[in-house]
Design an enzyme around this catalytic site. Structure first.
Site: not given
Length: 761
Positions: A15, A445, A644, A648
């Site tokens: 755990c 964009d 993309d 960018d």
């Protein structure tokens, strides 16, 4: 220091408290930079100096810390996760069966022990074993031996964990359970064998039922945890299960069915309707519609024909075709997706670090509280004070186990990241997952993100003495040397109009401005107004046509020839089919949507009107995009950036969370925190919805775990006894502790049933 990443597959991480203890031990080893043990996946990720730590040394280190190691591998790009996952699943199943055997043994001993621990409560047993009789003494001796067998067989892991925690000066769930059950057994045995050591007979009752039943309940809880943990990794199992086992390959001109693992790059695979594509490749003959929803999240099948790429694990719907294999093994898109999801699940959300700090102090504090409770009850409690004090100490140790606290966050994180992957959204870290739910502004964009990024030539406006064909010939010839999408659109448009291109010399591209080239000795300049004016070109007569084209959503570009205005060429991009809907959903989620583009103001606003964006930042140079994101952050906003292109990448890195369109450049994808495989803005909506649902689940789990411990500790210490006469039994404490862990896991698994609203519509 060079850094290598090692992945350790563990048989069981038990755990959260054991995982944190293991982390602290490994973190202190020489050469280790960071370590994270995920108790849900049973996987430890270690970053270390490879000159100091190798797989053999790490294995020894892990085993010395008490972990059961299945395998250690140094992560590389050639790792094939498909083969290691089943081994881990099998190990979990073995651990579950082992714990259930222990549970059945403890339960078989526990039932008669519970009944016979208090024989005077039932008429029949009271007659057989009256208090103070020889028969009762023999019965308790038998119960002592049976309960010792339970501790040795069913509870051995607690005492092994206790020894390890002492060696490493740490405290875990095992520490608390071992001290609690061991104290109850030891007290009972001393009272049974040496009653003369106690001041009176009332101190000499035995508590073997506590020893056995607590062990049985805790072991049962651990088994249920392992069973539930397995369900949180179902997303990974689903992804791995997508790949077919066999492929129909053409070898020596004959179709042969072979295992996928034996297929090599360059071989031809024959696909028939209704079959799942086994590997990534390119169609060399035939055509079909491919259902890529399992990878990209897009529900509409995509038409593919000769020359198109297909992704392994996607579904061929109704056509027949032959593909040439381009990627196998760990290089396939599916293997990369699985690896990214696994890597993300091996990270922590920031809130987990706070929980780790709390847990590190929690267990030692509980031990001190238990000892303090013993002293208080021994000094001020009712008779028999020693027995009451022992019960209070044992109950406090058992009920305060921090297992639920340690499991609360990794359970939800593992489930949430897996859920996102099944919708075509790859979240690369826990930090990105937590960051996405807190975003206030989304910067989009324009080209390739809102629009398709496939502009086409729409208008040519020529000034005398040029005709449209002459001007277009000069511009297309000049743009022939450009790699910009707008330049390529102009060239395609010219060729479509049967215009022959001319040779050029001295081509120059100015980032954010335009291009200039010599076309058969004539200086042709194509670009923005600023670009032309900087060259001293007077564009006064073109302002009206330029505005008209821009207002229509086109991207017009000024053309000058030999330093004099020649006219305009305009291209236009097409808005993606689902951009309008996705932007509306982002606004419905309470996000401010901003469009960022290097395009001129009028064109940008025309596109923005089409998709419902009111905030536009136009004519932004590629190098300034990150600065625009930073400006929004300085306004106190948490900003997500969607893009993309290579230009960018700085903005994606600057943003609190960067979203890369999966069809974009590798640089953008590498810079982003989240990859949208399908290339649609719907992925941003899905990522935010899943992020919010996951973090809501995390907070619910943490709230439940903290409330449980906050309420359980005072009750176990006997705070209610002076007012209501309520003193908690150790058996009830064990049941409550197990129930709290199972509750957290059940709530985390509830997240598996969550379906984003965007995916339902």
């Amino acid at each position: 220091m060079s850094v290598a990443t090692f992945t350790v597959h563990l048989a069981s991480a038990d755990c959260g408290s054991e995982s944190q203890s293991l982390e602290r031990v490994i973190q202190g080893a020489a050469g280790v930079r960071s370590v994270y043990v995920n108790p849900v996946t049973g996987r430890a990720t270690v970053e270390a100096d490879p000159d100091v730590l190798n797989t053999t040394k790490l294995t020894d280190l892990m085993r010395a810390a008490g972990a059961e190691v299945l395998a250690v591998e140094r992560s590389t790009t050639t790792r094939v996760p498909m083969t290691t996952e089943p081994e881990t699943v099998s190990a979990s199943e073995r651990e579950y069966r082992r714990l259930m055997r222990k549970w059945w043994f403890a339960a078989a001993v526990g039932v008669p022990t519970m009944v016979l621990s208090y024989p005077w409560l039932l008429p029949i047993t009271n007659d057989l074993f009256p208090r103070g009789s020889e028969a009762l003494h023999h019965l308790w001796v038998a119960m002592g031996v049976a309960s010792l067998a339970v501790l040795v067989f069913s509870g051995s892991q607690f005492f092994v964990g206790l020894v390890e925690s002492v060696k490493h000066r740490s405290a875990t769930m095992h520490t608390l359970i071992a001290i609690g059950t061991g104290t109850a057994w030891l007290y009972s045995t001393v009272a049974l064998l040496a009653p003369q050591l106690f001041p009176s007979e009332e101190f000499t009752d035995v508590y073997y039922d506590v020893t056995v039943v607590v062990t049985a309940l805790v072991v049962l809880g651990m088994a249920m945890e392992i069973k539930a943990r397995g369900r949180t990794s179902e997303a990974i199992k689903k992804l791995i299960g997508l790949q077919p086992r066999n492929a129909r390959v053409i070898r020596d001109g004959v179709e042969t069915t072979v295992p996928v693992a034996e297929v090599r790059v360059g071989e031809l695979i024959v696909m028939r309707p209704g079959e799942r594509i086994p590997l990534d490749g390119t169609i060399v003959s035939g055509s079909s519609a491919i259902d890529e929803s399992m990878i990209t999240g897009e529900s509409i099948p995509v038409d593919k024909t000769t020359g198109d790429e297909v992704i392994g694990a996607t579904m061929n719907t109704h056509g027949s075709f032959t593909l040439r294999v381009t990627k196998v093994g760990a290089d396939t898109a599916l293997a990369n997706i699985v690896r990214l999801v696994q890597d993300a699940q091996a990270t922590k959300v920031p809130i987990q670090r706070i929980v780790d700090q709390v847990s590190a102090y929690f267990t030692p504090i509980v031990v001190m509280l238990a000892l303090a409770g013993f002293v208080v009850w021994y000094d001020f409690g009712p008779a028999p004070a020693f027995a009451y004090a022992t019960i209070v100490m044992v109950t406090t140790l058992i009920i305060a186990c921090p297992c639920a606290l340690g499991m609360a966050t990794p359970m939800s994180l593992t489930t949430g990241i897996g859920k996102a992957a099944t919708h075509g959204v790859l979240i690369r870290s826990g930090e990105a997952l937590q960051g996405a739910q807190r975003l206030q502004t989304i910067v989009l964009d324009k080209t390739g993100t809102i629009t398709k990024g496939e502009p086409a030539l729409t208008d040519v406006h020529a000034l005398p003495p040029f005709s449209e064909a002459e001007l277009l010939q000069l511009v297309a010839s000049a743009e022939h040397g450009s790699e910009h999408p707008l330049g390529a659109a102009i060239v395609r448009g010219a060729l479509a109009r049967k215009i022959q291109l001319r040779p050029i010399t001295d081509f120059t591209a100015v980032t954010g401005g335009g291009i200039v080239a010599l076309v058969e000795g004539r200086l042709v300049r194509v670009g923005s107004e600023r670009f032309q004016r900087e060259a001293g070109v007077d564009l006064g007569g073109l302002a009206g046509p330029f505005d008209a084209l821009a207002e229509g959503g086109n991207t017009p570009m000024y053309v000058s020839v030999d330093g004099k205005p020649g006219g305009l060429v305009a291209v236009a991009d097409t808005v993606k089919e689902d951009s309008v809907r996705a932007i509306k959903r982002l606004r419905d989620l309470g996000l401010e949507v901003v469009m960022l583009t290097g395009d001129n103001e009028r064109t940008a606003r025309a596109i923005a009107r089409q998709v419902g964006v009111t905030s536009v930042r136009a004519e932004v140079l590629p190098g300034d995009k990150a600065g625009e994101v930073r400006k929004l952050q300085l306004e106190g906003k948490r900003v997500g950036m969607v893009g993309d292109g290579t230009n960018d990448a700085p903005a994606l890195t600057q943003a609190d969370v960067g979203f890369a369109i999966g069809t974009g450049t590798d640089v953008a994808i590498e810079a982003a925190d989240v990859t949208l495989i399908g290339g649609s803005l719907r992925g941003v909506v899905l990522a935010i919805e899943i992020s919010r649902a996951t973090m809501r689940n995390v907070y619910q789990n943490l709230f439940g775990a903290f409330v449980y411990n906050s309420l359980g500790l005072p009750v176990a210490l006997g705070v209610l006894y002076p007012f209501f006469g309520i003193l908690l039994s150790p058996v009830l404490a064990a049941a409550a502790m197990s129930f709290s862990s199972v509750t957290v896991i059940t709530n985390a698994n509830r997240l598996r049933q969550f379906t984003p609203r965007e995916a339902r519509s």
